[in-house]
Design a protein around this motif. Structure first.
Motif, PDB file in Angstrom:
ATOM      1  N   ARG A   1      -0.098   5.218 -15.581  1.00 28.48           N
ATOM      2  CA  ARG A   1      -0.495   6.308 -16.478  1.00 28.48           C
ATOM      3  C   ARG A   1      -1.458   7.268 -15.784  1.00 28.48           C
ATOM      4  O   ARG A   1      -1.388   8.485 -15.977  1.00 28.48           O
ATOM      5  N   VAL A   2      -2.361   6.735 -14.956  1.00 27.48           N
ATOM      6  CA  VAL A   2      -3.276   7.580 -14.190  1.00 27.48           C
ATOM      7  C   VAL A   2      -2.485   8.524 -13.286  1.00 27.48           C
ATOM      8  O   VAL A   2      -2.777   9.726 -13.193  1.00 27.48           O
TER       9      VAL A   2
ATOM     10  N   VAL B   1       0.854  -1.194   0.000  1.00 24.09           N
ATOM     11  CA  VAL B   1       0.000   0.000   0.000  1.00 24.09           C
ATOM     12  C   VAL B   1       0.884   1.237   0.000  1.00 24.09           C
ATOM     13  O   VAL B   1       1.793   1.349   0.825  1.00 24.09           O
ATOM     14  N   ALA B   2       0.648   2.148  -0.931  1.00 25.13           N
ATOM     15  CA  ALA B   2       1.372   3.415  -0.985  1.00 25.13           C
ATOM     16  C   ALA B   2       0.361   4.547  -0.972  1.00 25.13           C
ATOM     17  O   ALA B   2      -0.609   4.528  -1.735  1.00 25.13           O
ATOM     18  N   ALA B   3       0.560   5.515  -0.084  1.00 23.48           N
ATOM     19  CA  ALA B   3      -0.392   6.616   0.078  1.00 23.48           C
ATOM     20  C   ALA B   3       0.265   7.938  -0.284  1.00 23.48           C
ATOM     21  O   ALA B   3       1.448   8.155  -0.031  1.00 23.48           O
ATOM     22  N   LEU B   4      -0.532   8.830  -0.875  1.00 21.09           N
ATOM     23  CA  LEU B   4      -0.093  10.184  -1.187  1.00 21.09           C
ATOM     24  C   LEU B   4      -1.221  11.156  -0.864  1.00 21.09           C
ATOM     25  O   LEU B   4      -2.404  10.794  -0.924  1.00 21.09           O
ATOM     26  N   HIS B   5      -0.855  12.393  -0.561  1.00 22.67           N
ATOM     27  CA  HIS B   5      -1.826  13.481  -0.434  1.00 22.67           C
ATOM     28  C   HIS B   5      -1.562  14.467  -1.558  1.00 22.67           C
ATOM     29  O   HIS B   5      -0.434  14.952  -1.719  1.00 22.67           O
ATOM     30  N   ILE B   6      -2.583  14.747  -2.345  1.00 27.23           N
ATOM     31  CA  ILE B   6      -2.385  15.531  -3.557  1.00 27.23           C
ATOM     32  C   ILE B   6      -3.324  16.738  -3.576  1.00 27.23           C
ATOM     33  O   ILE B   6      -4.284  16.804  -2.816  1.00 27.23           O
ATOM     34  N   SER B   7      -3.032  17.668  -4.473  1.00 23.64           N
ATOM     35  CA  SER B   7      -3.840  18.888  -4.570  1.00 23.64           C
ATOM     36  C   SER B   7      -5.172  18.604  -5.256  1.00 23.64           C
ATOM     37  O   SER B   7      -5.355  17.569  -5.905  1.00 23.64           O
ATOM     38  N   ALA B   8      -6.098  19.564  -5.121  1.00 22.80           N
ATOM     39  CA  ALA B   8      -7.401  19.423  -5.768  1.00 22.80           C
ATOM     40  C   ALA B   8      -7.250  19.345  -7.280  1.00 22.80           C
ATOM     41  O   ALA B   8      -7.937  18.553  -7.944  1.00 22.80           O
ATOM     42  N   ALA B   9      -6.366  20.155  -7.848  1.00 26.72           N
ATOM     43  CA  ALA B   9      -6.155  20.137  -9.298  1.00 26.72           C
ATOM     44  C   ALA B   9      -5.599  18.796  -9.751  1.00 26.72           C
ATOM     45  O   ALA B   9      -6.021  18.250 -10.784  1.00 26.72           O
ATOM     46  N   GLN B  10      -4.654  18.251  -8.995  1.00 22.00           N
ATOM     47  CA  GLN B  10      -4.096  16.939  -9.344  1.00 22.00           C
ATOM     48  C   GLN B  10      -5.158  15.856  -9.235  1.00 22.00           C
ATOM     49  O   GLN B  10      -5.237  14.955 -10.086  1.00 22.00           O
ATOM     50  N   TYR B  11      -5.999  15.954  -8.216  1.00 22.72           N
ATOM     51  CA  TYR B  11      -7.048  14.953  -8.057  1.00 22.72           C
ATOM     52  C   TYR B  11      -8.064  15.020  -9.194  1.00 22.72           C
ATOM     53  O   TYR B  11      -8.528  13.990  -9.689  1.00 22.72           O
ATOM     54  N   GLN B  12      -8.402  16.213  -9.622  1.00 26.07           N
ATOM     55  CA  GLN B  12      -9.356  16.355 -10.725  1.00 26.07           C
ATOM     56  C   GLN B  12      -8.813  15.719 -11.999  1.00 26.07           C
ATOM     57  O   GLN B  12      -9.557  15.061 -12.740  1.00 26.07           O
ATOM     58  N   THR B  13      -7.513  15.898 -12.254  1.00 20.92           N
ATOM     59  CA  THR B  13      -6.910  15.275 -13.437  1.00 20.92           C
ATOM     60  C   THR B  13      -6.869  13.769 -13.283  1.00 20.92           C
ATOM     61  O   THR B  13      -7.153  13.024 -14.237  1.00 20.92           O
TER      62      THR B  13
END
Length: 218
Positions: free
Chosen positions: A186-187, A124-136
């Protein structure tokens, strides 16, 4: 491409990072890459308040209630249709299925619901990302689903493994250079997250995501 050169490209592609400068967003949206050792899924919040994205309407067939509405996380994986079909009941797909998957073949998307976030571990690998990154990231996942006239994802005829998962019709063909793990990679890459140049194996994806987390923690 000679076989030895192909194998070398696939293996060394694991070690070459794309989006090397990516760093996590403090307090950002949690996303996870989860592996069973062979295959990877992307796990995201079912409802995400910062972006307003709610996966439930997209996954709901006409006249049906929202699937597992109380489950806060949902996982997405793309793969070879025969692999999914022949792995039902805990079976391991045979040699014939494996060999046929090396050539362009039909695909499905597997969606499963989680009662909580994936627990930390070697797979399991976890990341916290920005709203813009999540939308993409979300848009890239959505683009792999076939949709009906209302924009909902189209359920596949194949039943899920359990009551907590379903299969959906997918775009794209599976083959030796476009595997399930390459889809996950790729995602991540298109969202601007650290990813591998090429990720034929589950470990290829996890390796770069885990390095991204370590780089942020320094």
């Amino acid at each position: 491409m000679p076989l030895a050169a192909l194998v070398l490209f696939l293996l060394t592609g694991t070690l070459v990072p794309i989006n090397r400068k990516f760093r996590e967003t403090p307090g950002g949206i949690p996303v996870f890459v989860v592996s069973n050792g062979l295959h990877t899924d992307v796990v995201v919040p079912t409802q995400e308040p910062h972006t307003g994205l709610d996966w439930r309407p997209l996954l709901t067939a006409p006249g049906q209630p929202a699937p597992l509405a109380a489950y806060p996380f949902v996982a997405f994986g793309w793969g070879n249709a025969d692999f999914y079909r022949n792995s039902r009941g805990g079976h391991t797909p045979g040699v014939g299925t494996t060999l046929r998957a090396a050539l362009p073949s039909p695909t499905l998307l597997h969606v499963s619901w989680w009662a909580g976030p994936p627990q930390p571990g070697t797979r399991v690998a976890a990341l916290h990302i920005s709203a813009a990154q999540y939308q993409t990231l979300a848009a890239t996942i959505q683009a792999s689903f076939q949709t009906d006239s209302a924009g909902r994802f189209v359920p596949a005829a194949l039943p899920g493994y359990t009551l907590h998962d379903r299969f959906f019709a997918a775009y794209g063909r599976y083959y030796i250079l476009r595997t399930c793990n390459d889809w996950t990679n790729r995602v991540l890459r298109r969202a601007g997250l650290r990813a591998a140049l090429k990720a034929p194996l589950a470990g290829s994806v996890l390796y770069q995501v885990q390095h991204a987390h370590k780089a942020t923690s320094k």
